[in-house]
Design a protein around this motif. Structure first.
Motif, PDB file in Angstrom:
ATOM      1  N   GLU A   1       0.832  -1.210   0.000  1.00 34.43           N
ATOM      2  CA  GLU A   1       0.000   0.000   0.000  1.00 34.43           C
ATOM      3  C   GLU A   1       0.862   1.253   0.000  1.00 34.43           C
ATOM      4  OE1 GLU A   1      -3.398   0.451   2.502  1.00 34.43           O
ATOM      5  OE2 GLU A   1      -3.650  -1.715   2.742  1.00 34.43           O
ATOM      6  N   SER A   2       1.959   1.224   0.736  1.00 31.48           N
ATOM      7  CA  SER A   2       2.835   2.403   0.793  1.00 31.48           C
ATOM      8  C   SER A   2       3.456   2.699  -0.571  1.00 31.48           C
ATOM      9  CB  SER A   2       3.929   2.187   1.842  1.00 31.48           C
ATOM     10  OG  SER A   2       4.706   1.037   1.529  1.00 31.48           O
TER      11      SER A   2
ATOM     12  N   VAL B   1       0.583   7.111  -6.482  1.00 31.09           N
ATOM     13  CA  VAL B   1      -0.574   8.008  -6.628  1.00 31.09           C
ATOM     14  C   VAL B   1      -0.155   9.449  -6.388  1.00 31.09           C
ATOM     15  CG1 VAL B   1      -2.822   8.639  -5.698  1.00 31.09           C
ATOM     16  CG2 VAL B   1      -2.246   6.230  -6.024  1.00 31.09           C
TER      17      VAL B   1
ATOM     18  N   GLY C   1      -5.172   6.114  -8.708  1.00 25.29           N
ATOM     19  CA  GLY C   1      -5.568   5.606  -7.407  1.00 25.29           C
ATOM     20  C   GLY C   1      -5.385   4.107  -7.361  1.00 25.29           C
TER      21      GLY C   1
ATOM     22  N   THR D   1     -12.076  -0.627  -0.916  1.00 23.21           N
ATOM     23  CA  THR D   1     -11.561   0.642  -0.405  1.00 23.21           C
ATOM     24  C   THR D   1     -10.820   1.322  -1.556  1.00 23.21           C
ATOM     25  OG1 THR D   1     -11.284  -0.268   1.815  1.00 23.21           O
ATOM     26  CG2 THR D   1     -10.092   1.760   1.305  1.00 23.21           C
ATOM     27  N   VAL D   2     -11.275   2.507  -1.925  1.00 23.55           N
ATOM     28  CA  VAL D   2     -10.698   3.229  -3.058  1.00 23.55           C
ATOM     29  C   VAL D   2      -9.908   4.412  -2.519  1.00 23.55           C
ATOM     30  CG1 VAL D   2     -11.154   4.401  -5.247  1.00 23.55           C
ATOM     31  CG2 VAL D   2     -12.674   2.566  -4.473  1.00 23.55           C
ATOM     32  N   LYS D   3      -8.627   4.481  -2.857  1.00 27.76           N
ATOM     33  CA  LYS D   3      -7.764   5.549  -2.378  1.00 27.76           C
ATOM     34  C   LYS D   3      -7.252   6.363  -3.561  1.00 27.76           C
ATOM     35  CE  LYS D   3      -6.350   3.138   1.834  1.00 27.76           C
ATOM     36  NZ  LYS D   3      -5.232   2.791   2.747  1.00 27.76           N
ATOM     37  N   THR D   4      -7.565   7.668  -3.533  1.00 26.66           N
ATOM     38  CA  THR D   4      -7.130   8.607  -4.574  1.00 26.66           C
ATOM     39  C   THR D   4      -6.585   9.864  -3.907  1.00 26.66           C
ATOM     40  OG1 THR D   4      -9.358   9.553  -4.697  1.00 26.66           O
ATOM     41  CG2 THR D   4      -8.853   7.769  -6.230  1.00 26.66           C
TER      42      THR D   4
ATOM     43  N   SER E   1      -7.762  12.837  -4.031  1.00 25.41           N
ATOM     44  CA  SER E   1      -8.909  13.512  -3.421  1.00 25.41           C
ATOM     45  C   SER E   1     -10.163  12.724  -3.759  1.00 25.41           C
ATOM     46  CB  SER E   1      -9.033  14.949  -3.941  1.00 25.41           C
ATOM     47  OG  SER E   1      -9.411  14.954  -5.313  1.00 25.41           O
ATOM     48  N   ILE E   2     -11.240  13.043  -3.073  1.00 23.94           N
ATOM     49  CA  ILE E   2     -12.501  12.322  -3.312  1.00 23.94           C
ATOM     50  C   ILE E   2     -13.538  13.238  -3.952  1.00 23.94           C
ATOM     51  CG2 ILE E   2     -12.118  10.645  -1.469  1.00 23.94           C
ATOM     52  CD1 ILE E   2     -13.967  12.325   0.304  1.00 23.94           C
TER      53      ILE E   2
ATOM     54  N   LYS F   1       0.681   4.122  -2.723  1.00 23.14           N
ATOM     55  CA  LYS F   1       0.393   5.486  -2.279  1.00 23.14           C
ATOM     56  C   LYS F   1       1.402   6.467  -2.868  1.00 23.14           C
ATOM     57  CE  LYS F   1      -0.053   8.315   1.885  1.00 23.14           C
ATOM     58  NZ  LYS F   1       0.004   8.311   3.373  1.00 23.14           N
TER      59      LYS F   1
ATOM     60  N   ILE G   1      -7.312   0.324  -5.619  1.00 27.52           N
ATOM     61  CA  ILE G   1      -8.505  -0.287  -5.039  1.00 27.52           C
ATOM     62  C   ILE G   1      -8.092  -1.511  -4.239  1.00 27.52           C
ATOM     63  CG2 ILE G   1     -10.769  -1.298  -5.532  1.00 27.52           C
ATOM     64  CD1 ILE G   1     -10.603   0.124  -8.300  1.00 27.52           C
TER      65      ILE G   1
END
Length: 417
Positions: A87-88, A94, A101, A116-119, A121-122, A91, A103
């Motif tokens: 994940e790091s 991104v 992003g 879990t979606v990480k971008t 901004s949302i 990240k 998922i």
């Protein structure tokens, strides 16, 4: 009579030559064009944007193939690739804009998929909605396999139930006619609401402006105040018709190329093909009667003051009446045959909006329509007679004033003339 029409022409041509009239008209047409072609405009500016790129961390080791297959079949502009990075690391990619992003796919307590979606901004809600839809399809596929349900059976299960609507009243409107009538009423309510507020305020401001510049003293020496009032009503009424025609023609030309698509998407809401000609005739009648009712009221209220800011304050109760009628009409769109709506339609200040709502949505007797028009005409006549007396004395009242107490003073001065 010649002087009367000279004043009408003077009011009309002076108003349509103003910068505010030209700018407002052009701006409204441009806004209508923009709203009717918003999809094309957005596509034009975003055509160079490629699909979003997401990495997928599948914590279940089983969900990714199904998720990817559903994503491809949904045709959404998102590209995914299974990743084994941490994940790091994702990240960091991104943040450096190498990815849009990532998922994380997992299972909840009921063994159904979650994400879990990480971008960065949302703010782009469209992306999250698209991913949610794909994940929902994945969940349905898992549930179908778990319960042993065939795809066609699942489709039938989620297909909306059919409810046939049958009206027993003679000559009752069909559902398509009701949808189109609701669309016409909705459009006209906004037209009446904004035009009455704008043009009635214009009349009150016009009178106050002339008084503040002492032009009124010159005018009343050659033309009676009553003729002045009605000349302004007709002149600004012609201005409103001119502006409305330009806006409506511009709006029609803007949506003409997309009219069929809009009609389909709104379920006939914007079609107007099933509506009788009488509905459009009543639309014009109630619009004109509503204009003259509130314009007459605004004219003699404007004659009581000699400053623009005082005019706006004095006509505020009239604005509240219009807002009240509009709010009642909005409520009546979903239930036009209630007793409250019926009673409100016979109150003169509410009639232009609410009675037209009933005429467009219901099959009401001709005598009710005739009675409402008669009440409006009687109200306009009485208001014109009373307003002419107030206007006659009010144009001679100067100084700071924003009180209805000046009505009595204006009436007393009109008797002395």
């Amino acid at each position: 009579m010649n002087k009367f029409w000279i004043m009408v022409a003077h009011t009309y041509f002076r108003k349509i030559k103003t910068k505010s009239f030209i700018i407002t008209t052009l701006l409204t047409v441009l806004i209508l064009y923009g709203l009717s072609n918003i999809t094309t405009i957005i596509d034009t500016f975003s055509k160079d944007d490629g699909p979003k790129t997401f990495a997928v961390l599948d914590q279940t080791e089983n969900l990714y193939p199904v998720f990817e297959r559903n994503l491809d079949s949904s045709k959404v502009p998102i590209e995914v690739e299974k990743s084994t990075a941490s994940e790091s690391e994702l990240k960091k990619q991104v943040i450096e804009e190498e990815l849009d992003g990532f998922i994380i796919l997992a299972l909840d307590g009921n063994q159904f998929p979650t994400a879990t979606v990480k971008t960065l901004s949302i703010t782009n809600q469209e992306v999250f909605t698209q991913i949610e839809q794909v994940l929902q399809q994945t969940k349905l596929g898992i549930g179908k396999e778990r319960l042993g349900i065939e795809s066609n059976e699942l489709t039938q299960l989620f297909q909306p139930v059919e409810v046939n609507k049958v009206a027993l009243e003679n000559n009752a409107k069909s559902e398509e006619e009701l949808n189109q009538a609701r669309g016409l009423v909705y459009v006209l309510l906004f037209v009446i609401y904004f035009s009455v507020i704008f043009y009635a305020s214009m009349i009150a401001t016009e009178v106050a402006t002339e008084k503040s510049s002492r032009v009124m003293e010159i005018l009343i020496s050659s033309v009676s105040p009553v003729k002045q009032m009605f000349a302004k009503l007709i002149g600004i009424g012609l201005v409103s018709i001119t502006q409305m025609v330009i806006i409506l023609v511009g709006g029609y030309l803007s949506v003409r190329s997309q009219f069929e698509n809009l009609n389909t998407l709104t379920g006939g809401f914007l079609g107007f093909t099933e509506l009788p000609l009488s509905t459009f005739i009543y639309a014009g009648i109630y619009f004109l009667l509503g204009y003259f009712l509130f314009a007459t009221l605004a004219a003699f209220l404007g004659s009581l003051v000699s400053r623009i800011e005082d005019a706006q304050q004095l006509i505020s109760p009239m604005i509240f009446l219009i807002i009240g009628a509009f709010m009642i009409a909005m409520f009546g769109l979903s239930n036009p045959d209630t007793t409250f709506i019926t009673i409100s339609s016979y109150i003169p200040f509410f009639t232009p909006m609410i009675m037209f709502l009933r005429v467009g949505m219901l099959n009401i007797p001709s005598w009710e329509i005739g009675l409402s028009i008669a009440l409006l005409l009687a109200s306009i006549t009485l208001l014109a007679i009373f307003g002419a007396r107030v206007y006659k004395g009010g144009v001679l009242i100067y100084g700071k004033s924003s009180s209805f107490k000046d009505l009595k003073r204006a009436l007393m001065m009109s008797k002395d003339k």
